[in-house]
Design a protein around this motif. Structure first.
Motif, PDB file in Angstrom:
ATOM      1  N   GLY A   1       0.821  -1.198  -0.114  1.00 53.92           N
ATOM      2  CA  GLY A   1      -0.342  -0.017  -0.339  1.00 53.92           C
ATOM      3  C   GLY A   1       0.649   1.037   0.396  1.00 53.92           C
ATOM      4  N   ALA A   2       0.275   2.502  -0.207  1.00 52.21           N
ATOM      5  CA  ALA A   2       0.975   3.496  -0.402  1.00 52.21           C
ATOM      6  C   ALA A   2      -0.162   4.886  -0.185  1.00 52.21           C
ATOM      7  CB  ALA A   2       1.661   3.779  -1.161  1.00 52.21           C
ATOM      8  N   VAL A   3       0.563   6.317   0.415  1.00 50.51           N
ATOM      9  CA  VAL A   3      -0.184   7.214   1.440  1.00 50.51           C
ATOM     10  C   VAL A   3       0.086   7.956  -0.073  1.00 50.51           C
ATOM     11  CG1 VAL A   3      -0.270   9.186   2.172  1.00 50.51           C
ATOM     12  CG2 VAL A   3       0.369   7.364   3.409  1.00 50.51           C
ATOM     13  N   ARG A   4      -1.311   8.734  -0.621  1.00 52.82           N
ATOM     14  CA  ARG A   4      -1.427   8.951  -1.846  1.00 52.82           C
ATOM     15  C   ARG A   4      -1.487  10.932  -1.782  1.00 52.82           C
ATOM     16  NH1 ARG A   4      -4.688   6.958  -6.958  1.00 52.82           N
ATOM     17  NH2 ARG A   4      -3.900   8.723  -8.513  1.00 52.82           N
ATOM     18  N   PHE A   5      -1.449  11.522  -2.689  1.00 55.30           N
ATOM     19  CA  PHE A   5      -1.466  12.644  -1.824  1.00 55.30           C
ATOM     20  C   PHE A   5      -1.185  13.674  -3.559  1.00 55.30           C
ATOM     21  CE2 PHE A   5       2.170  11.984   0.901  1.00 55.30           C
ATOM     22  CZ  PHE A   5       1.803  11.911   2.372  1.00 55.30           C
ATOM     23  N   MET A   6      -3.290  14.477  -3.160  1.00 58.19           N
ATOM     24  CA  MET A   6      -3.283  14.234  -4.304  1.00 58.19           C
ATOM     25  C   MET A   6      -3.895  16.334  -4.317  1.00 58.19           C
ATOM     26  SD  MET A   6      -7.050  13.210  -6.763  1.00 58.19           S
ATOM     27  CE  MET A   6      -7.829  13.546  -5.296  1.00 58.19           C
ATOM     28  N   GLU A   7      -3.604  17.351  -5.277  1.00 56.72           N
ATOM     29  CA  GLU A   7      -3.732  18.058  -5.138  1.00 56.72           C
ATOM     30  C   GLU A   7      -5.008  18.122  -5.470  1.00 56.72           C
ATOM     31  OE1 GLU A   7      -1.365  20.617  -7.701  1.00 56.72           O
ATOM     32  OE2 GLU A   7       0.302  20.259  -6.949  1.00 56.72           O
ATOM     33  N   LEU A   8      -6.023  19.356  -4.473  1.00 56.68           N
ATOM     34  CA  LEU A   8      -6.897  20.181  -4.798  1.00 56.68           C
ATOM     35  C   LEU A   8      -7.146  21.138  -5.381  1.00 56.68           C
ATOM     36  CD1 LEU A   8      -8.477  18.263  -1.962  1.00 56.68           C
ATOM     37  CD2 LEU A   8      -8.534  17.828  -3.923  1.00 56.68           C
ATOM     38  N   ASN A   9      -7.307  21.852  -6.016  1.00 54.13           N
ATOM     39  CA  ASN A   9      -7.836  22.808  -6.978  1.00 54.13           C
ATOM     40  C   ASN A   9      -9.099  23.800  -7.910  1.00 54.13           C
ATOM     41  OD1 ASN A   9      -3.655  23.017  -7.265  1.00 54.13           O
ATOM     42  ND2 ASN A   9      -4.653  21.440  -8.508  1.00 54.13           N
ATOM     43  N   GLY A  10     -10.111  22.827  -7.659  1.00 53.04           N
ATOM     44  CA  GLY A  10     -11.059  23.778  -7.759  1.00 53.04           C
ATOM     45  C   GLY A  10     -11.914  24.598  -6.647  1.00 53.04           C
ATOM     46  N   ASP A  11     -12.792  25.401  -6.676  1.00 53.49           N
ATOM     47  CA  ASP A  11     -13.467  26.113  -5.781  1.00 53.49           C
ATOM     48  C   ASP A  11     -14.377  25.093  -5.028  1.00 53.49           C
ATOM     49  OD1 ASP A  11     -15.333  25.804  -7.241  1.00 53.49           O
ATOM     50  OD2 ASP A  11     -15.584  28.098  -7.954  1.00 53.49           O
ATOM     51  N   SER A  12     -13.800  24.615  -5.230  1.00 55.78           N
ATOM     52  CA  SER A  12     -15.352  22.925  -4.453  1.00 55.78           C
ATOM     53  C   SER A  12     -14.785  21.548  -4.444  1.00 55.78           C
ATOM     54  CB  SER A  12     -16.880  23.292  -5.530  1.00 55.78           C
ATOM     55  OG  SER A  12     -16.302  22.436  -5.917  1.00 55.78           O
ATOM     56  N   LEU A  13     -15.180  21.078  -3.544  1.00 53.99           N
ATOM     57  CA  LEU A  13     -15.158  20.081  -3.374  1.00 53.99           C
ATOM     58  C   LEU A  13     -15.400  19.087  -4.722  1.00 53.99           C
ATOM     59  CD1 LEU A  13     -13.444  16.917  -2.428  1.00 53.99           C
ATOM     60  CD2 LEU A  13     -15.939  16.603  -1.386  1.00 53.99           C
ATOM     61  N   LEU A  14     -16.439  19.174  -5.107  1.00 57.92           N
ATOM     62  CA  LEU A  14     -16.421  18.122  -6.840  1.00 57.92           C
ATOM     63  C   LEU A  14     -16.110  18.899  -7.800  1.00 57.92           C
ATOM     64  CD1 LEU A  14     -19.518  17.156  -8.123  1.00 57.92           C
ATOM     65  CD2 LEU A  14     -20.831  19.111  -8.106  1.00 57.92           C
ATOM     66  N   SER A  15     -15.584  20.150  -7.931  1.00 57.09           N
ATOM     67  CA  SER A  15     -15.163  20.282  -8.933  1.00 57.09           C
ATOM     68  C   SER A  15     -13.876  20.443  -8.855  1.00 57.09           C
ATOM     69  CB  SER A  15     -15.445  21.974  -9.358  1.00 57.09           C
ATOM     70  OG  SER A  15     -14.295  23.237  -7.925  1.00 57.09           O
ATOM     71  N   SER A  16     -13.261  19.531  -8.002  1.00 57.25           N
ATOM     72  CA  SER A  16     -12.192  19.391  -7.467  1.00 57.25           C
ATOM     73  C   SER A  16     -11.144  18.290  -7.326  1.00 57.25           C
ATOM     74  CB  SER A  16     -11.768  19.338  -5.955  1.00 57.25           C
ATOM     75  OG  SER A  16     -11.108  20.476  -5.324  1.00 57.25           O
ATOM     76  N   MET A  17     -13.023  17.410  -7.670  1.00 55.85           N
ATOM     77  CA  MET A  17     -12.626  16.182  -7.938  1.00 55.85           C
ATOM     78  C   MET A  17     -12.736  15.198  -9.537  1.00 55.85           C
ATOM     79  SD  MET A  17     -11.776  14.369  -4.835  1.00 55.85           S
ATOM     80  CE  MET A  17     -11.175  13.274  -4.944  1.00 55.85           C
ATOM     81  N   GLN A  18     -13.611  16.348  -9.644  1.00 53.20           N
ATOM     82  CA  GLN A  18     -13.960  16.030 -11.062  1.00 53.20           C
ATOM     83  C   GLN A  18     -12.790  16.472 -12.080  1.00 53.20           C
ATOM     84  OE1 GLN A  18     -17.819  18.745 -11.459  1.00 53.20           O
ATOM     85  NE2 GLN A  18     -19.049  16.932 -11.844  1.00 53.20           N
ATOM     86  N   ASN A  19     -12.407  17.357 -11.461  1.00 54.29           N
ATOM     87  CA  ASN A  19     -11.112  17.696 -12.331  1.00 54.29           C
ATOM     88  C   ASN A  19      -9.966  17.672 -12.054  1.00 54.29           C
ATOM     89  OD1 ASN A  19     -13.074  18.798 -14.463  1.00 54.29           O
ATOM     90  ND2 ASN A  19     -13.512  20.372 -12.506  1.00 54.29           N
ATOM     91  N   ALA A  20      -9.557  16.708 -11.532  1.00 58.59           N
ATOM     92  CA  ALA A  20      -8.082  15.982 -10.459  1.00 58.59           C
ATOM     93  C   ALA A  20      -7.334  15.949 -11.766  1.00 58.59           C
ATOM     94  CB  ALA A  20      -8.703  14.992  -9.307  1.00 58.59           C
TER      95      ALA A  20
END
Length: 410
Positions: free
Chosen positions: A334-353
């Protein structure tokens, strides 16, 4: 002159430098060489920056530009404990000297500034580990802990005026089983029963739970394991250190509807949550009061995988991240993953990751991913984050049967 900011994932040695000048015949030089707008410039010296010379006929001026990055530049492993690594010798805890058994017996982890807490699945047992060294410290007193399919299963910490209350839940299955949460107010304290709730339907609770807020005012969230058509979560409010034993039940829809799931609900804001776990890719929710409305279900299996455990939303050096544990190599690593969030909301950040900027650190070996340690058939993994007031950030990651590591963001 001045300072510009780029994302922590940017390569400062190859930055496209665009400029406009006035008058139009002004020349821009670096180290005596004229450069055009859009030329590649090395800004890797964050301290001294780059000095540009501007020439227009007989007039000459200089301007110094520094480029700094937001987010982290590196992830430093503070220590690691490995079961079957390939580049170093195995160094998992010795049973005879610590009482900690094989890594396949543990599924969850939590941490504060001083300690890491590791409950044994089955138990009753909660190991305490020094957060900065990885050394075994002690076992918590488990006097009076009884009941449940696993007497100790999952762990969370609640802030109580700057000190930690350690909360450990059992694993309770099916109607009439008792879901219990025990609370320790110190390393030498005996556990108190903070919650004893009789499950009224065929739910399974306790594989994981989430704690939000403080011990003065917070809440515990248990998401059902069962693969029902409309998955449920039980929310227990906490006021002044007292857990209300009558939960509020919320419906979260059809995530992982094809089967059972070790999962959780993770708070991004008061109005947005993320569901993640095993059995399905993540989903996002808009929240109003006790109503959770699913507004996105990830179907991008090329860039995301499951299980996805213990999602933490953090900000480090002005950059937002989702930090979580993931399983690799058919649940053998396993691993620990770090994902940048660049949207103005959780929804936009995850949709456009943009997953090309993601970073991950292996748990089964200090450098090599995809090692074959002890497979955990339940797909269990965990992580936790501690951020000090000055922004210093530590992340602990654990995957059942593979290993436990502490990381610091730099």
């Amino acid at each position: 002159g001045g300072t510009a900011k780029l994302k922590g994932s940017a390569n400062l040695s190859v930055v496209a430098f665009n400029y406009t000048v006035s008058p139009a015949n002004t020349k821009v030089l670096v180290d005596g060489q004229e450069i055009a707008s859009g030329a590649i410039v090395d800004f890797s010296d964050k301290v001294n920056g780059v000095t540009f010379t501007l020439k227009c006929e007989d007039v000459e001026e200089t301007a110094n530009v520094k480029v700094v990055t937001t987010g982290f530049s590196s992830i430093e492993r503070v220590w690691g404990k490995y079961v079957k690594p390939v580049t170093v010798d195995a160094n998992w805890y010795d049973l005879e000297t610590t009482g900690i058994g094989g890594a396949a017996n543990y599924r969850n982890v939590a941490m504060d500034a001083k300690y890491v807490y590791l409950p044994k699945a089955g138990g009753p047992e909660v190991a305490v580990i020094d957060a900065m060294t990885g050394d075994f410290v002690k076992m918590l007193d488990v006097t009076g802990i009884d009941g449940g399919t696993h007497k100790t299963s999952s762990v969370q910490l609640a802030d109580n005026n700057g000190s930690s209350v350690v909360l450990v839940a059992n694993l309770a299955m099916n109607a009439n089983a008792h879901l219990k949460v025990y609370a320790w107010t110190g390393l030498d304290a005996a556990p108190a029963v903070a919650l004893d709730y009789t499950i009224t339907e065929a739910f399974r609770f306790g594989d994981k739970f989430q704690f939000e807020g403080t011990w003065a005012e917070g809440r515990l969230i248990f998401v059902s394991y069962n693969g029902n058509a409309d998955r449920s979560a039980a929310i227990f409010n906490v006021k002044n250190g007292v857990v209300n034993a009558e939960p509020t039940f919320v419906k979260i829809g059809t995530v992982a509807k094809s089967g059972n799931s070790i999962c959780g609900l993770y708070k991004y804001s008061d109005t947005e949550y993320l569901w993640a776990g095993s059995g399905d890719l993540f989903a996002t929710y808009s929240v109003s009061g006790d109503t959770f409305t699913q507004n996105y279900q990830c179907v991008d299996g090329a860039n995301f995988s499951q299980p996805m455990h213990d999602v933490h939303f953090i900000t480090y050096n002005e950059q937002k991240y989702a930090v979580y544990a993931r399983l690799l190599n058919s649940y053998c690593d396993g691993a620990v993953r770090f994902m940048e969030l660049n949207g103005d909301s959780l929804l936009s950040s995850m949709q456009n990751a943009d997953v090309t900027t993601d970073k991950q650190v292996a748990l089964g070996d200090p450098t090599e991913p995809f090692v074959t340690a002890d497979k955990n058939a339940n797909g269990c993994g965990a992580c936790d984050v501690y951020q000090a007031a000055d922004g210093t950030t530590y992340v602990v990651g654990f995957v059942t049967g593979a290993g436990l590591s502490m990381f610091q963001l730099k």
